[in-house]
Design an enzyme around this catalytic site. Structure first.
Site, mmCIF file in Angstrom:
data_model
loop_
_atom_site.group_PDB
_atom_site.id
_atom_site.type_symbol
_atom_site.label_atom_id
_atom_site.label_comp_id
_atom_site.label_asym_id
_atom_site.label_seq_id
_atom_site.Cartn_x
_atom_site.Cartn_y
_atom_site.Cartn_z
ATOM 1 N N LYS A 1 0.885 -1.178 0.000
ATOM 2 C CA LYS A 1 0.000 0.000 0.000
ATOM 3 C C LYS A 1 0.920 1.225 0.000
ATOM 4 O O LYS A 1 1.404 1.665 1.042
ATOM 5 C CB LYS A 1 -0.863 -0.028 1.262
ATOM 6 C CG LYS A 1 -2.189 0.674 1.157
ATOM 7 C CD LYS A 1 -2.128 2.106 0.720
ATOM 8 C CE LYS A 1 -2.078 3.093 1.859
ATOM 9 N NZ LYS A 1 -1.870 4.483 1.387
ATOM 10 N N GLU B 1 8.035 16.375 16.008
ATOM 11 C CA GLU B 1 8.678 16.123 14.717
ATOM 12 C C GLU B 1 8.172 17.184 13.738
ATOM 13 O O GLU B 1 6.978 17.268 13.470
ATOM 14 C CB GLU B 1 8.316 14.715 14.205
ATOM 15 C CG GLU B 1 9.061 14.360 12.941
ATOM 16 C CD GLU B 1 8.674 13.001 12.359
ATOM 17 O OE1 GLU B 1 7.467 12.700 12.278
ATOM 18 O OE2 GLU B 1 9.585 12.248 11.974
ATOM 19 N N GLU C 1 -0.709 7.565 -0.860
ATOM 20 C CA GLU C 1 -1.669 8.112 -1.834
ATOM 21 C C GLU C 1 -1.066 9.270 -2.633
ATOM 22 O O GLU C 1 -1.589 9.650 -3.673
ATOM 23 C CB GLU C 1 -2.950 8.570 -1.122
ATOM 24 C CG GLU C 1 -2.781 9.576 0.014
ATOM 25 C CD GLU C 1 -2.518 8.927 1.380
ATOM 26 O OE1 GLU C 1 -1.943 7.809 1.422
ATOM 27 O OE2 GLU C 1 -2.892 9.533 2.404
ATOM 28 N N CYS D 1 12.859 10.655 8.257
ATOM 29 C CA CYS D 1 12.610 10.195 9.627
ATOM 30 C C CYS D 1 13.867 10.291 10.486
ATOM 31 O O CYS D 1 13.780 10.535 11.674
ATOM 32 C CB CYS D 1 12.098 8.766 9.598
ATOM 33 S SG CYS D 1 13.169 7.678 8.656
ATOM 34 N N GLY E 1 5.702 5.027 8.733
ATOM 35 C CA GLY E 1 4.899 6.244 8.673
ATOM 36 C C GLY E 1 4.962 6.974 9.998
ATOM 37 O O GLY E 1 5.905 6.783 10.779
ATOM 38 N N THR F 1 -0.167 7.243 13.290
ATOM 39 C CA THR F 1 -0.771 6.175 12.487
ATOM 40 C C THR F 1 -0.230 4.821 12.944
ATOM 41 O O THR F 1 -0.980 3.837 13.017
ATOM 42 C CB THR F 1 -0.476 6.389 10.983
ATOM 43 O OG1 THR F 1 -0.799 7.720 10.625
ATOM 44 C CG2 THR F 1 -1.280 5.433 10.125
ATOM 45 N N GLY F 2 1.054 4.757 13.257
ATOM 46 C CA GLY F 2 1.657 3.496 13.718
ATOM 47 C C GLY F 2 0.954 2.960 14.959
ATOM 48 O O GLY F 2 0.742 1.749 15.093
ATOM 49 N N GLU G 1 8.079 1.368 11.776
ATOM 50 C CA GLU G 1 9.178 2.327 11.564
ATOM 51 C C GLU G 1 8.535 3.698 11.567
ATOM 52 O O GLU G 1 7.913 4.101 10.584
ATOM 53 C CB GLU G 1 9.859 2.077 10.207
ATOM 54 C CG GLU G 1 10.276 0.646 9.945
ATOM 55 C CD GLU G 1 11.381 0.182 10.865
ATOM 56 O OE1 GLU G 1 12.136 1.036 11.367
ATOM 57 O OE2 GLU G 1 11.482 -1.026 11.108
#
Ligand code: NAD
Length: 493
Positions: free
Chosen positions: A180, A389, A183, A289, A233, A237-238, A255
């Site tokens: 995936k 971040e 987007e 990252c 990501g 979301t993780g 990650e």
């Protein structure tokens, strides 16, 4: 946004070796030019489920998991060669969609090829262990088996490279996958998967479903037919991915984000350290990252260091993707630029000093999403720019007295991905290498390394490792097998 033209590339999902007809589309406007550059299928739950079913069938009933390591290795090497042949084309796709300078995108494709080649070598030597000290009639085996169907969720900052931190290792282990991509940046995932089919990866072993995290990523996480999810990501979301995966007791690798420090001691080679500090935060326009987004500089050299650093930062050329001289490119989208500018503003309001940058770039770059390379001095640990971040071209400077204070400041974060230390003193280098709580420590270098070394974090930066031997093992399960030979002593004598 520009008008849709016939030459705008349009992609459907790749499922079970076929490209599916496209219905609903997501437009990608390059943040580097403001031009519409690609259109991706807007995946549904049904699309994701179809891809999972194709991967399941390819894994359970197909030939891939039964191929030898040598065969998998050959195919991965052929795929690496095919990617090398298309280097320029693939680099251009990522450059346009991310808005990054083309020379950086070429570097990403070189790194991508490196992962495919290294995973090819690992495929040859995947093995378990034999235990021969368990008693005269016993032989114990530890067997490494493919984990099964893996869902691979990829972010937008290094689309091809992060695909390559996952796909070849999964294939080397014998897994089937559903990818995936982001987007915003899906083209290279589809192009490389097409190449995989050309070099002989069987249908259904790599499937790609484009679209949004909800529903496509979420369906991979929720599905009982997906055995493992490798996610790269944001931390937010993780955490959702880990919570969702718990419902099917699915193993995940995460990650996530980072808040790395560049730590400069007074005994460092200052030319190298200045160059390194700039690269650490401005590489990929700070959308990295492992960025060194916090500069910790020893107070005895801080004023001179920051003055020289600021002069160099002002000379850095920002430009659109095809500008060969550009060192920094665009930010991924408008909303992200607003977030970055908002954080710079918060630092000013909290009492920090802007040494350079801080504004949106207009003029020739007004069609894109560009923010000046920015350095902020006088930052304190309680400020938002020290804690959050930023994921943009923004360096936050803070001073320290000695190694103890440097370690405390560097570790004063919820993240733990990567830090870099600049010193010529081996005692200081070793002390910090041990004391810094992060998945990676660089000494007198930064954002460096190849596929041999593991990638991953601790604390809020996640768990699990990509690349290297550990990256291969993430895609395996360890099975124990105990064999008794000869006549048994009865259990119930
Ligand atoms: P993101 O979390 O918004 O999205 C990452 C991917 O997850 C995308 O493909 C997205 O569509 C998908 N997704 C979104 N919601 C989902 C859900 N509910 N379930 C499943 N999938 C979902 O991150 P991003 O903005 O694309 O990337 C930037 C972030 O990635 C930064 O925080 C950065 O630090 C991090 N990152 C980490 C590493 C690493 O190796 N640790 C590498 C690169 C980027």
């Amino acid at each position: 946004m520009s008008a849709i033209t016939a030459d705008v590339r349009t992609y459907g999902h790749l499922i079970g070796g076929e490209e599916k007809p496209v219905e609903q589309l997501i437009d990608r406007v390059s943040p580097g030019t403001g031009q519409l550059v690609a259109r991706f299928a807007d995946g549904t739950v049904a699309d994701a489920q179809q891809a999972i079913a194709a991967a399941r069938a390819a894994f359970d009933d197909g030939p891939w998991r039964h191929t030898t390591g040598a065969e998998r290795s050959r195919i991965l090497l052929d795929l690496a060669a095919a990617i090398r042949e298309r280097r320029e084309q693939l680099a251009l796709l990522d450059a346009e969609e991310v808005g990054k300078p083309i020379h950086l995108a070429r570097g990403d494709i070189d790194g991508t090829i490196g992962h495919f080649e290294y995973a090819a070598a690992l495929a040859q030597q995947l093995h378990g262990d034999v235990h021969t000290n368990l008693g005269p009639n016993y032989t114990g085996l530890t067997m490494r088996e493919p984990v099964g169907v893996a869902g691979l969720i990829v972010p937008w900052n290094f689309p091809a490279l992060i695909y390559s931190q996952k796909v070849p290792y999964a294939l080397a282990a014998g897994c089937a996958v559903v990818v995936k991509p982001s987007e915003f940046t899906s083209s290279t995932a589809i192009e490389m998967t097409r190449l995989a089919a050309e070099v002989g990866v069987p249908a259904g072993v790599i499937n790609v479903v484009t679209g949004y995290g909800m529903p496509v990523g979420q369906t991979l996480v929720d599905s009982p037919d997906v055995d493992f999810v490798s996610f790269t990501g944001s931390t937010a979301t993780g955490q959702r991915v880990a919570t969702g995966a718990a419902k099917t007791t699915k193993r995940v690798s995460l990650e996530l984000g980072g808040k790395g420090a560049t730590i400069v001691f007074e005994d460092a080679d200052l030319d190298d350290a200045i160059d390194g500090a700039l690269f650490a935060v401005f590489f990929n326009t700070g959308q990295c990252c492992v960025s060194g987004s916090r500069l910790l500089v020893q107070e005895s050299i801080a004023d001179e260091f920051l003055a020289r650093l600021t002069r160099r930062a002002k000379e850095l050329h920002v430009g659109p993707p095809t500008d060969e001289d550009a060192r920094l490119g665009a930010l991924i989208h408008e909303q992200h630029a607003e977030k970055v500018l908002g954080l710079i503003e918060s630092a000013k309001q909290e009492g920090a000093t802007l040494l350079t940058g801080g504004r949106r770039l207009e003029g020739e770059l007004s069609d894109g999403v560009f923010v000046e390379p920015t350095i902020i001095d006088g930052v304190r640990p309680d400020m938002r720019v020290f804690r959050e971040e930023i994921f943009g071209p923004v360096l936050c400077a803070i001073r320290f007295r000695d190694a103890e204070e440097a370690i405390a400041l560097a570790n004063d974060t919820t993240y733990g991905l990567a830090n870099a230390v600049w010193t010529k003193n081996i005692d200081t280098a070793m002390r910090l290498s041990h004391a810094l709580r992060s998945g990676t420590v660089w000494v007198n270098t930064t954002i460096d390394g190849g596929p041999q070394l593991p990638i991953g974090g601790v604390k809020g930066s996640g768990y699990g490792r990509e690349a290297g031997q550990a990256g291969l093992e993430e895609f395996t399960e360890l099975k124990g097998c105990l064999i008794h030979t000869g006549k048994r002593v009865p259990y119930y004598g």
